[in-house]
Design a protein around this motif. Structure first.
Motif, short mmCIF file in Angstrom:
data_model
loop_
_atom_site.label_atom_id
_atom_site.label_comp_id
_atom_site.label_asym_id
_atom_site.label_seq_id
_atom_site.Cartn_x
_atom_site.Cartn_y
_atom_site.Cartn_z
N GLU A 453 38.06 35.11 27.21
CA GLU A 453 38.56 36.45 26.89
C GLU A 453 38.96 37.21 28.15
O GLU A 453 39.97 37.93 28.17
CB GLU A 453 37.49 37.20 26.12
CG GLU A 453 37.91 38.60 25.65
CD GLU A 453 36.81 39.31 24.92
OE1 GLU A 453 37.01 40.48 24.54
OE2 GLU A 453 35.73 38.70 24.71
N LEU A 454 38.18 37.04 29.22
CA LEU A 454 38.51 37.73 30.48
C LEU A 454 39.74 37.12 31.13
O LEU A 454 40.60 37.84 31.68
CB LEU A 454 37.33 37.65 31.44
CG LEU A 454 35.99 38.19 30.94
CD1 LEU A 454 34.96 38.14 32.07
CD2 LEU A 454 36.13 39.61 30.43
N PHE A 460 43.30 40.75 34.25
CA PHE A 460 43.14 39.59 35.13
C PHE A 460 44.45 38.84 35.31
O PHE A 460 44.77 38.37 36.40
CB PHE A 460 42.09 38.64 34.55
CG PHE A 460 41.82 37.43 35.38
CD1 PHE A 460 40.95 37.49 36.47
CD2 PHE A 460 42.44 36.21 35.10
CE1 PHE A 460 40.70 36.37 37.24
CE2 PHE A 460 42.19 35.09 35.87
CZ PHE A 460 41.33 35.17 36.95
N ARG A 461 45.23 38.75 34.26
CA ARG A 461 46.48 37.97 34.31
C ARG A 461 47.51 38.60 35.24
O ARG A 461 48.24 37.90 35.95
CB ARG A 461 47.04 37.83 32.91
CG ARG A 461 48.21 36.87 32.81
CD ARG A 461 48.68 36.70 31.38
NE ARG A 461 49.16 37.94 30.80
CZ ARG A 461 48.55 38.60 29.83
NH1 ARG A 461 47.42 38.13 29.32
NH2 ARG A 461 49.04 39.74 29.35
N ASP A 462 47.59 39.92 35.27
CA ASP A 462 48.62 40.60 36.05
C ASP A 462 48.10 41.17 37.37
O ASP A 462 48.80 41.95 38.01
CB ASP A 462 49.23 41.74 35.22
CG ASP A 462 49.88 41.23 33.93
OD1 ASP A 462 50.26 40.03 33.91
OD2 ASP A 462 49.99 42.01 32.97
N VAL A 481 37.25 43.30 36.77
CA VAL A 481 37.77 42.32 37.72
C VAL A 481 37.62 42.91 39.12
O VAL A 481 38.06 44.03 39.37
CB VAL A 481 39.24 41.97 37.44
CG1 VAL A 481 39.75 40.95 38.46
CG2 VAL A 481 39.40 41.41 36.02
N ALA A 482 36.98 42.17 40.02
CA ALA A 482 36.77 42.63 41.39
C ALA A 482 37.52 41.73 42.35
O ALA A 482 37.87 40.59 42.03
CB ALA A 482 35.27 42.63 41.73
N ASP A 483 37.79 42.26 43.53
CA ASP A 483 38.49 41.52 44.58
C ASP A 483 37.47 41.10 45.63
O ASP A 483 36.93 41.94 46.35
CB ASP A 483 39.60 42.39 45.19
CG ASP A 483 40.49 41.59 46.14
OD1 ASP A 483 40.24 40.37 46.29
OD2 ASP A 483 41.43 42.17 46.71
N LEU A 484 37.21 39.81 45.71
CA LEU A 484 36.24 39.31 46.68
C LEU A 484 36.70 39.58 48.11
O LEU A 484 35.87 39.77 49.01
CB LEU A 484 36.02 37.81 46.46
CG LEU A 484 35.02 37.12 47.39
CD1 LEU A 484 33.63 37.72 47.23
CD2 LEU A 484 34.99 35.63 47.11
#
Length: 834
Positions: A453-454, A460-462, A481-484
């Protein structure tokens, strides 16, 4: 009378470029340089292992560096030059350069035409490039650079383009075609009906036959003709034809008219490869020949009247430079090596939509009434209450009446939990950015948040994040959604069985779904040996490890230490590249490289992100201590700008595991359920992690804000299906190897022939400590000298080899065989004087 002009005296030294002595001097210099290179190359074959590490990174300071010692017979310059030809050039076929220099030198000394040399050089360079590719293909597993950088890069590209089998047949076909072209064997067993079949004969016009009534054309039986040696003029004409930019047969007309011409009265010409010879007698008036010239491309017919003059073509270097300028305009694509790589599809993951549970309206009303009633029992009035439903937790936001203290509500945490008969009540007083107080109450029926689902979500896709990781859903049911790359490191902690390993799998799967293998590399450390082993099949795609490592997943403590120090070496090397490129971070460097503003000849290359994942950090700290903590602290402090990011997980979030140095460099922390408030404060610097409900319920601390999330669930079969999808596709010819690092324990342990140079730098001090205490214990050296266990054990083994202590006796200390410091000093002095 005109007076003769006297030459002026004292006009100075002048060089006459037409002086015939200059080419001779240049030729002698070339021959001497060729001899110098030959000696350097031969020496390189014997000394390359010792010299390569010292001259690999060339700088002009090496030539003046006094303490740089090499074993090449011609010193530092010989080692540097031979390394440039062998390692950075064409490998072993670079000896062709010596042949070319000798040939050119002798041609200059003998004052011969350079046209034959140019043809010879062209053929030699092609042969050198071919054998560079061939040797690299045959000896690609060898440590010696048989094909050099050219052979390695060409073999790498062709292997990805046609595969190893295709490259083998391509090399075989090239060698066969060249042999057939040069040898041109006669097949006596084959017969032909007409020897002229397939041969294009010269066509002679009718006007030509009108003027040759008395001429005779007599066929001659096929026989072996003596090979004709070409002189310099013939070679020059053929060379100019080879450079002429045309390929269609051209009609050459020679019109002599009634004037005297230089055409001979008798004209001899050979028909190509037929064995026939034609002789034409008499003065020709007009000659028109249609001839096939294999070196000539399409161009309109050339009509020549009178004497024919050779036309010098445009230099091919100019055309090559123009082509290079056009190619440079195309940006570099890092994914071109695996252009056919297909990213995983969401269909490989399971869908838990049928297991979604709706929160009952009656449950919300009952919880609301219980909260209001409990607060009224303590004479706390509220003016408003609102519920936000999440996957596992519902947030009730209340607005207290004027004059009510927030601390009074916060102290009722256990009472509200008792009245609601719920586990894990958490009060947020106040909610940051809002004028409300939050009460988080677990739902009776919890919802599973699937990774599929995520992955399919638009967020997440864009996303345009550098390293996006889909962690889960918030209490407001929004995808998080996070940016590592911006965190830039992540510390994960939680008790056993609370979803820690599932969270790591969700992070890794997010990277596999979003990033190409050329854009990110994973360094996986798994002391438990059972959590990350499925990812071992990605060694040709995503994994990075040491060259001498048997398994791509690091499990042994000694390999972990070497890997961490190797990453420090990689970090320093990347910073050197950023310094040369005059950029500040990895994104700027890669953008500059893809725009072709950085030359690979200067050592520049596309740098992928490197993500280090350690699944059980507490075990490493207990077994290796400082040897693990120090490189991790160094990476956490410096590696952010050059694209190395750390994810460290532990189930023991105590202060002796998560030290102050580590916490200071891990601003992003992910806490699953822990057993005590002390552990929660160790991870988050605040409480709350002890009040989570488990099963993936977690708190993400970034800065001063804590975000409650429900971790995405991904099962082991889903992970294996995604990994199988990637592993079944063609990967890189070889894995992404980290720089080699020789650890302290990679010495001479177990070697009976121990040299004084092999002794540890702290050997003397440790030996004196053991003899002074008469206690042969590794732990004594480790404790008193603050060394790691591996290094202390290596020093003890060296003492045993030298006879200072006896063999190990189980848990008992070793027997000390020396009784005084003076005795030890005399022994060490005699040992060094051998």
């Amino acid at each position: 009378m005109s007076k003769k002009q006297k030459p002026k005296s004292g006009s100075g030294f002048r060089i006459n470029l037409k002086d015939e002595r200059l080419p001779k001097i240049l030729g002698v210099v070339l021959v001497l340089v060729a001899i110098y290179l030959a000696i350097a190359f031969v020496s390189y074959l014997y000394t390359w292992k010792y010299d390569q590490d010292k001259v690999l990174k060339f700088s002009w300071g090496m030539l003046l560096q006094g303490d740089l010692s090499v074993k090449n017979w011609l010193g530092r310059l010989g080692a540097i030059v031979s390394n440039m030809f062998f390692y950075w050039g064409f490998g072993f076929p670079s000896i062709v350069v010596i042949v070319l220099m000798v040939r050119l030198g002798f041609d200059l000394v003998r004052r011969r035409s350079l046209i034959p040399f140019l043809i010879f050089a062209r053929n030699s360079l092609v042969i050198m490039a071919f054998f560079s590719l061939l040797l690299e293909f045959v000896f690609r597993k060898s440590e010696f650079a048989w094909g050099g950088a050219f052979g390695e890069s060409t073999c790498f590209w062709l292997t990805n383009f046609v595969g190893q089998i295709g490259l083998f047949f391509l090399l075989l076909f090239t060698m066969g075609a060249y042999i057939m072209w040069r040898v041109n064997p006669n097949f006596d067993n084959l017969t032909f009906s007409n020897p002229l079949d397939g041969v294009s004969l010269p066509t002679i016009s009718r006007d030509f036959f009108r003027g040759m009534e008395d001429s005779d054309i007599a066929p001659v039986k096929p026989q072996a003709r003596p090979e004709r040696k070409l002189d310099d003029d013939d070679v020059e004409e053929l060379f100019l034809k080879s450079l002429r930019p045309t390929s269609r047969p051209a009609a050459v007309k020679v019109d002599a008219g009634n004037k005297e011409t230089d055409i001979a009265n008798e004209l001899d010409f050979d028909l190509p490869d037929t064995g026939y010879k034609a002789t034409v007698a008499g003065p020709p008036t007009q000659l028109e020949l249609e001839m096939d010239e294999p070196y000539i491309k399409e161009e309109e017919d050339l009509e020549v009247t009178g004497p024919v003059l050779a036309q010098v073509p445009i230099a091919p270097e100019t055309q090559i430079e123009a082509i290079k300028q056009e190619d440079d305009l195309e940006p570099y694509d890092p994914t071109a090596d695996l252009s056919r790589f297909r990213m995983p599809v969401p269909e490989l993951l399971l869908d838990y939509a049928d297991k979604k549970v709706e929160v009952d309206r009656a449950e919300l009303e009952a919880n609301k009434d219980q909260i209001i009633a409990t607060l009224l029992n303590y004479k706390i009035e509220i003016t408003k209450i609102r519920a936000t439903i999440g996957p596992t937790v519902t947030l009730y936001e209340i607005v207290p009446a004027p004059g009510v203290k927030i601390s009074k509500i916060k102290n009722l945490e256990d009472d509200i939990a008792l009245s609601l008969s719920a586990l894990g009540i958490r009060i947020i007083a106040p909610i940051p950015g809002k004028g409300t107080i939050g009460i988080e109450v677990p739902n009776k029926n919890k919802q599973i948040v699937s990774l599929k689902e995520l992955i399919q979500s638009e967020k997440f896709r864009d996303t345009k994040m550098a390293l996006p990781i889909a962690l889960g859903k918030t209490i407001s049911n929004e995808v998080f959604v996070a940016d590592l790359a911006k965190m830039p490191h992540l510390l994960v902690a939680g008790a056993t069985g609370q979803g820690k390993s599932v969270g790591i799998n969700a992070i890794l799967m997010s990277l596999l779904y979003k990033k190409h293998p050329s854009q990110v590399k994973l360094v996986l450390i798994d002391p438990k040996k059972v959590e990350l082993f499925p990812y071992g099949h990605l060694d040709q795609h995503y994994l990075a490890f040491l060259p001498d490592q048997d398994e791509p997943i690091i499990t042994e403590t000694s390999k972990v230490i070497n890997t961490l120090n190797s990453l420090c070496i990689e970090m320093d090397a990347r910073y050197d590249l950023l310094k040369k490129a005059r950029v500040r971070n990895l994104n700027e460097y890669n953008e500059k490289f893809m725009e072709r503003k950085l030359s690979p000849k200067e050592g520049h290359k596309f740098l992928p992100y490197i993500v280090l994942v350690i699944d059980e950090f507490a075990d490493l700290i207990m077994t290796a201590g400082k040897e693990v903590e120090l490189p991790i602290a160094r990476l956490a402090q410096l590696a952010r700008a050059i694209g190395i990011h750390l994810i460290i997980a532990t189930q023991r979030p105590s202060v002796n595991i998560i030290t102050g140095i580590i916490k200071a460099n891990f601003p992003a922390r992910l806490a699953f359920k822990v057993t005590s408030k002390i552990d929660s404060r160790t991870i988050l610097d605040s409480g709350g992690a002890d009040q989570l409900i488990g099963s993936g319920d977690m708190l993400l601390s970034v800065g001063s804000n804590n975000v409650r999330l429900q971790c995405a669930f991904v099962d082991t079969p889903e992970v294996e299906s995604v990994i199988k999808h990637i592993a079944d596709q063609p990967g890189f010819p070889e894995p992404f190897y980290l720089p080699e690092y020789k650890g302290d324990d990679d010495g001479a342990a177990g070697n009976s022939d121990l040299k004084i140079s092999d002794l540890d730098e702290n050997f003397d001090e440790a030996a004196r400590l053991v003899i002074a205490s008469q206690h042969g214990s590794t732990s004594l050296i480790q404790r008193k000298m603050q060394l790691g266990y591996n290094r202390a054990g290596r020093i003890m083994d060296q003492m045993e080899q030298l006879g200072i202590v006896g063999p190990a006796q189980g848990s008992k200390p070793r027997e000390v065989l020396f009784y005084s410091i003076d005795e030890l000093n005399n022994f060490l002095t005699s040992l060094r004087n051998r």
